[in-house]
Design an enzyme around this catalytic site. Structure first.
Site, short mmCIF file in Angstrom:
data_model
loop_
_atom_site.label_atom_id
_atom_site.label_comp_id
_atom_site.label_asym_id
_atom_site.label_seq_id
_atom_site.Cartn_x
_atom_site.Cartn_y
_atom_site.Cartn_z
CG HIS A 183 -3.44 -3.38 3.37
ND1 HIS A 183 -2.48 -2.92 4.27
CD2 HIS A 183 -3.96 -2.27 2.78
CE1 HIS A 183 -2.44 -1.60 4.22
NE2 HIS A 183 -3.32 -1.18 3.33
CB CYS A 203 -0.98 -0.05 1.17
SG CYS A 203 -2.35 1.14 1.01
CD GLU A 209 -1.26 -5.92 5.76
OE1 GLU A 209 -1.93 -4.93 6.08
OE2 GLU A 209 -0.84 -6.10 4.59
#
Length: 241
Positions: free
Chosen positions: A209, A114, A211
């Site tokens: 994202h 990002c 994660e």
């Protein structure tokens, strides 16, 4: 062989609460270090400290993840501030730009997430769109939308070329692509969703994202590239006298 050591950049916040405490703290969503560890890497958290430390770090680190966070200061890419541009973390901008440049100079693989993708683009002379609609969730909640990797890119080799849904929360994006980078994924509305260097150690930025989801393929690709790059750096090192 030792696990590749992967540095992960962090936030520094003036007020973070845990238990009875409310103190300044270096913080990071746990998904980052958990994905690196699950992929076989040894995660090391990097607070945004002295920019001069960056070159020394890459005598010890094998890979770098530049995490998400606040809007990059438009002064970093020579633009006037848009009314919708959010507050910038100037110290973090400087520290992470130094990390990216030092990693690239050292031949260390990089994954930008990002804001990390946006900083990678800025570090290589690119610019950003300071506001786009439809790519964020409600405050504090990730949204989701599909992206499509570009054929014959390194990203496509990792994720395939089929459209896939990704966790997303951003309102800025790549505008002019940085020197040596190519676009490797788009959203349906044409927003750039990934950039990469086509050659050399893995250098990849994604606008979403990973994660925040359960797809660990990008972390696994970074850790594998870090292990390979570490072997090459070791083989090129001068023999002890």
């Amino acid at each position: 062989m030792a696990r590749p050591m992967i540095g992960v950049s962090t936030y520094v916040e003036s007020s973070v609460r845990w238990g009875a405490w409310d103190l300044p703290a270096a913080v990071l969503p746990a998904g980052y270090h958990r994905q690196v560890r699950a992929a076989g890497g040894l995660p090391v958290l990097l607070p945004p400290d002295d920019e001069g430390d960056a070159a020394e770090l890459f005598g010890r680190l094998d890979g770098l993840v530049v995490a998400g966070g606040p809007d990059v200061a438009p002064e970093r890419y020579g633009a006037a501030r848009h009314p919708r541009c959010g507050p910038s973390g100037h110290a973090r901008d400087g520290a992470e730009l130094a990390l990216i440049r030092s990693a690239l100079d050292a031949g260390v693989p990089v994954l930008g997430v990002c804001r990390g993708m946006q900083l990678l683009n800025v570090a290589l002379g690119g610019t950003l769109v300071q506001h786009v609609e439809g790519h964020g969730g409600t405050p504090g909640v990730f949204g989701s939308h599909p992206v499509r990797p570009v054929e014959d890119t390194r990203l496509a080799a990792i994720l395939g070329t089929a459209e896939l849904p990704v966790p997303t929360y951003h309102h800025q994006a790549v505008d002019r692509v940085g020197d040596g980078l190519v676009v490797s994924a788009f959203a349906g509305d044409g927003v750039v969703e990934a950039v990469e260097r086509p050659d050399g150690p893995l250098t990849l930025g994604v606008q979403w994202h990973p994660e925040a989801g359960d797809d660990g393929r990008l972390a696994a690709a970074l850790v594998a590239a870090a292990a390979e790059a570490a072997v090459h750096r070791t083989s090129r090192a001068p023999a002890p006298r």
